[in-house]
Design a protein around this motif. Structure first.
Motif, PDB file in Angstrom:
ATOM      1  N   VAL A  64     -34.801  23.792 -54.082  1.00  0.00           N
ATOM      2  CA  VAL A  64     -34.752  23.876 -55.539  1.00  0.00           C
ATOM      3  C   VAL A  64     -35.227  25.263 -55.957  1.00  0.00           C
ATOM      4  O   VAL A  64     -36.383  25.634 -55.700  1.00  0.00           O
ATOM      5  N   VAL A  65     -34.324  26.017 -56.584  1.00  0.00           N
ATOM      6  CA  VAL A  65     -34.612  27.399 -56.984  1.00  0.00           C
ATOM      7  C   VAL A  65     -34.739  27.453 -58.499  1.00  0.00           C
ATOM      8  O   VAL A  65     -33.801  27.119 -59.225  1.00  0.00           O
ATOM      9  N   MET A  66     -35.901  27.880 -58.967  1.00  0.00           N
ATOM     10  CA  MET A  66     -36.111  28.119 -60.398  1.00  0.00           C
ATOM     11  C   MET A  66     -36.062  29.618 -60.647  1.00  0.00           C
ATOM     12  O   MET A  66     -36.800  30.390 -60.008  1.00  0.00           O
ATOM     13  N   THR A  67     -35.165  30.018 -61.546  1.00  0.00           N
ATOM     14  CA  THR A  67     -35.008  31.434 -61.877  1.00  0.00           C
ATOM     15  C   THR A  67     -35.887  31.775 -63.072  1.00  0.00           C
ATOM     16  O   THR A  67     -35.927  31.031 -64.066  1.00  0.00           O
ATOM     17  N   SER A  68     -36.583  32.889 -62.978  1.00  0.00           N
ATOM     18  CA  SER A  68     -37.503  33.300 -64.036  1.00  0.00           C
ATOM     19  C   SER A  68     -36.752  33.630 -65.333  1.00  0.00           C
ATOM     20  O   SER A  68     -35.593  34.071 -65.314  1.00  0.00           O
ATOM     21  N   CYS A  69     -37.438  33.442 -66.439  1.00  0.00           N
ATOM     22  CA  CYS A  69     -36.873  33.844 -67.733  1.00  0.00           C
ATOM     23  C   CYS A  69     -36.915  35.359 -67.911  1.00  0.00           C
ATOM     24  O   CYS A  69     -36.395  35.884 -68.900  1.00  0.00           O
ATOM     25  N   LEU A  70     -37.526  36.065 -66.977  1.00  0.00           N
ATOM     26  CA  LEU A  70     -37.483  37.532 -66.965  1.00  0.00           C
ATOM     27  C   LEU A  70     -36.238  38.050 -66.256  1.00  0.00           C
ATOM     28  O   LEU A  70     -35.974  39.257 -66.267  1.00  0.00           O
ATOM     29  N   SER A  71     -35.489  37.154 -65.635  1.00  0.00           N
ATOM     30  CA  SER A  71     -34.285  37.528 -64.887  1.00  0.00           C
ATOM     31  C   SER A  71     -33.135  37.798 -65.856  1.00  0.00           C
ATOM     32  O   SER A  71     -33.155  37.351 -67.010  1.00  0.00           O
ATOM     33  N   PRO A  72     -32.095  38.527 -65.424  1.00  0.00           N
ATOM     34  CA  PRO A  72     -30.918  38.727 -66.278  1.00  0.00           C
ATOM     35  C   PRO A  72     -30.247  37.401 -66.631  1.00  0.00           C
ATOM     36  O   PRO A  72     -30.419  36.390 -65.948  1.00  0.00           O
ATOM     37  N   GLU A  73     -29.470  37.408 -67.715  1.00  0.00           N
ATOM     38  CA  GLU A  73     -28.761  36.211 -68.157  1.00  0.00           C
ATOM     39  C   GLU A  73     -27.903  35.631 -67.029  1.00  0.00           C
ATOM     40  O   GLU A  73     -27.882  34.429 -66.797  1.00  0.00           O
ATOM     41  N   THR A  74     -27.177  36.491 -66.350  1.00  0.00           N
ATOM     42  CA  THR A  74     -26.389  36.108 -65.173  1.00  0.00           C
ATOM     43  C   THR A  74     -26.648  37.148 -64.094  1.00  0.00           C
ATOM     44  O   THR A  74     -27.165  38.244 -64.368  1.00  0.00           O
ATOM     45  N   THR A  75     -26.295  36.801 -62.877  1.00  0.00           N
ATOM     46  CA  THR A  75     -26.520  37.756 -61.785  1.00  0.00           C
ATOM     47  C   THR A  75     -25.376  37.712 -60.790  1.00  0.00           C
ATOM     48  O   THR A  75     -24.776  36.662 -60.548  1.00  0.00           O
ATOM     49  N   ARG A  76     -25.097  38.894 -60.237  1.00  0.00           N
ATOM     50  CA  ARG A  76     -24.147  39.003 -59.128  1.00  0.00           C
ATOM     51  C   ARG A  76     -24.876  39.160 -57.799  1.00  0.00           C
ATOM     52  O   ARG A  76     -24.254  39.320 -56.751  1.00  0.00           O
ATOM     53  N   ASP A  77     -26.211  39.142 -57.846  1.00  0.00           N
ATOM     54  CA  ASP A  77     -27.004  39.296 -56.616  1.00  0.00           C
ATOM     55  C   ASP A  77     -26.716  38.145 -55.649  1.00  0.00           C
ATOM     56  O   ASP A  77     -26.510  37.000 -56.061  1.00  0.00           O
ATOM     57  N   GLN A  78     -26.713  38.470 -54.373  1.00  0.00           N
ATOM     58  CA  GLN A  78     -26.537  37.482 -53.317  1.00  0.00           C
ATOM     59  C   GLN A  78     -27.911  37.181 -52.723  1.00  0.00           C
ATOM     60  O   GLN A  78     -28.612  38.092 -52.275  1.00  0.00           O
ATOM     61  N   ILE A  79     -28.282  35.905 -52.742  1.00  0.00           N
ATOM     62  CA  ILE A  79     -29.634  35.493 -52.371  1.00  0.00           C
ATOM     63  C   ILE A  79     -29.597  34.711 -51.064  1.00  0.00           C
ATOM     64  O   ILE A  79     -28.841  33.741 -50.924  1.00  0.00           O
ATOM     65  N   SER A  80     -30.413  35.127 -50.103  1.00  0.00           N
ATOM     66  CA  SER A  80     -30.576  34.410 -48.827  1.00  0.00           C
ATOM     67  C   SER A  80     -32.050  34.050 -48.678  1.00  0.00           C
ATOM     68  O   SER A  80     -32.927  34.761 -49.180  1.00  0.00           O
ATOM     69  N   ILE A  81     -32.317  32.951 -47.973  1.00  0.00           N
ATOM     70  CA  ILE A  81     -33.705  32.555 -47.720  1.00  0.00           C
ATOM     71  C   ILE A  81     -33.861  32.160 -46.259  1.00  0.00           C
ATOM     72  O   ILE A  81     -32.889  31.810 -45.580  1.00  0.00           O
ATOM     73  N   VAL A  82     -35.090  32.244 -45.786  1.00  0.00           N
ATOM     74  CA  VAL A  82     -35.453  31.722 -44.466  1.00  0.00           C
ATOM     75  C   VAL A  82     -36.831  31.081 -44.608  1.00  0.00           C
ATOM     76  O   VAL A  82     -37.727  31.648 -45.230  1.00  0.00           O
ATOM     77  N   PHE A  83     -36.984  29.865 -44.088  1.00  0.00           N
ATOM     78  CA  PHE A  83     -38.284  29.198 -44.153  1.00  0.00           C
ATOM     79  C   PHE A  83     -38.592  28.612 -42.773  1.00  0.00           C
ATOM     80  O   PHE A  83     -37.681  28.363 -41.960  1.00  0.00           O
ATOM     81  N   GLY A  84     -39.890  28.413 -42.508  1.00  0.00           N
ATOM     82  CA  GLY A  84     -40.262  27.976 -41.164  1.00  0.00           C
ATOM     83  C   GLY A  84     -41.603  27.282 -41.107  1.00  0.00           C
ATOM     84  O   GLY A  84     -42.297  27.119 -42.122  1.00  0.00           O
ATOM     85  N   ASP A  85     -41.953  26.884 -39.875  1.00  0.00           N
ATOM     86  CA  ASP A  85     -43.221  26.179 -39.650  1.00  0.00           C
ATOM     87  C   ASP A  85     -44.183  27.066 -38.872  1.00  0.00           C
ATOM     88  O   ASP A  85     -43.874  28.213 -38.536  1.00  0.00           O
ATOM     89  N   ALA A  86     -45.363  26.512 -38.551  1.00  0.00           N
ATOM     90  CA  ALA A  86     -46.406  27.295 -37.880  1.00  0.00           C
ATOM     91  C   ALA A  86     -46.068  27.604 -36.427  1.00  0.00           C
ATOM     92  O   ALA A  86     -46.680  28.483 -35.816  1.00  0.00           O
TER      93      ALA A  86
END
Length: 216
Positions: free
Chosen positions: A11-33
């Motif tokens: 679940v991604v919440m975009t900040s209200c400081l962000s542009p109205e729309t974006t063309r940015d490409q977003i990738s994430i990586v998450f992991g354990d200990a």
């Protein structure tokens, strides 16, 4: 560590400081200990929300990857694009465990992994050790600046016309001078010019003026 792949809800919440729309490409990586990671390149096709990661929006994505040990303790974001997308938070849900939320509320550096590593609280946070993802840009290139057109060069005909007028003017003045000279004779006795055949200097000036006016 569990075997196989497991589903995750992001679940991604975009900040209200962000542009109205974006063309940015977003990738994430998450992991354990234990160093196990789930890599989700180029988030898209949200199952809930607009999917555009616009200002003040909340978007939900489904991701499958390596089964991680509880808890998920690190998350990094990579942003590739020109718009400066700003995340508010990212929350990860895994089967059989509580969700884990990572707060940002600040802009993410371009084309580098940026985020949180809470797996080892006694040492310095470390990056996920992945190179930035390479995606073809989807935003249009900048419009190239167009230099002003080069002024046209004078044509050869214009040069020829100017040369012809100059030659004709010189010829006309010379002819007028020769004609006027026919009306003057030198008085050898007293060394002075005397006027013959009824022409004077005023008439000579009129001839020159007429030739010049005709050319113009």
């Amino acid at each position: 560590m569990q075997q196989g792949t497991c589903p995750y809800t992001v679940v991604v919440m975009t900040s209200c400081l962000s542009p109205e729309t974006t063309r940015d490409q977003i990738s994430i990586v998450f992991g354990d200990a234990d160093g196990n990671k789930v890599y989700a390149p180029r988030l898209g096709g949200s199952v809930k929300g607009s999917g555009g990661l616009g200002k003040c929006s909340t978007n939900t994505f489904q991701v499958r990857g390596q089964c991680l040990n509880n808890p998920i303790c690190s998350l990094f974001i990579n942003r590739n694009g020109p718009d400066g997308w700003v995340p508010e938070s990212i929350e990860i849900y895994a089967q059989g465990s509580k969700s884990v939320k990572f707060d940002f509320s600040k802009s993410v550096p371009k084309n580098t992994w940026y985020g949180h590593n809470n797996c080892n609280t006694t040492g310095q946070p470390s990056s996920p050790g992945l190179p930035p993802p390479e995606f073809p840009p989807e935003f249009p290139p900048e419009t190239p600046s167009i230099p002003p057109p080069t002024p046209p060069r004078p044509s050869a005909a214009a040069y020829r016309r100017g040369d012809g007028e100059s030659v004709f003017l010189a010829f006309a003045i010379a002819a007028a001078t020769a004609i006027a000279a026919l009306f003057f004779v030198e008085d050898k006795d007293n060394g002075k010019d005397k006027i013959t055949r009824g022409i004077n200097y005023k008439q000579y000036a009129i001839v020159i003026s007429y030739v010049t006016t005709t050319l113009n």
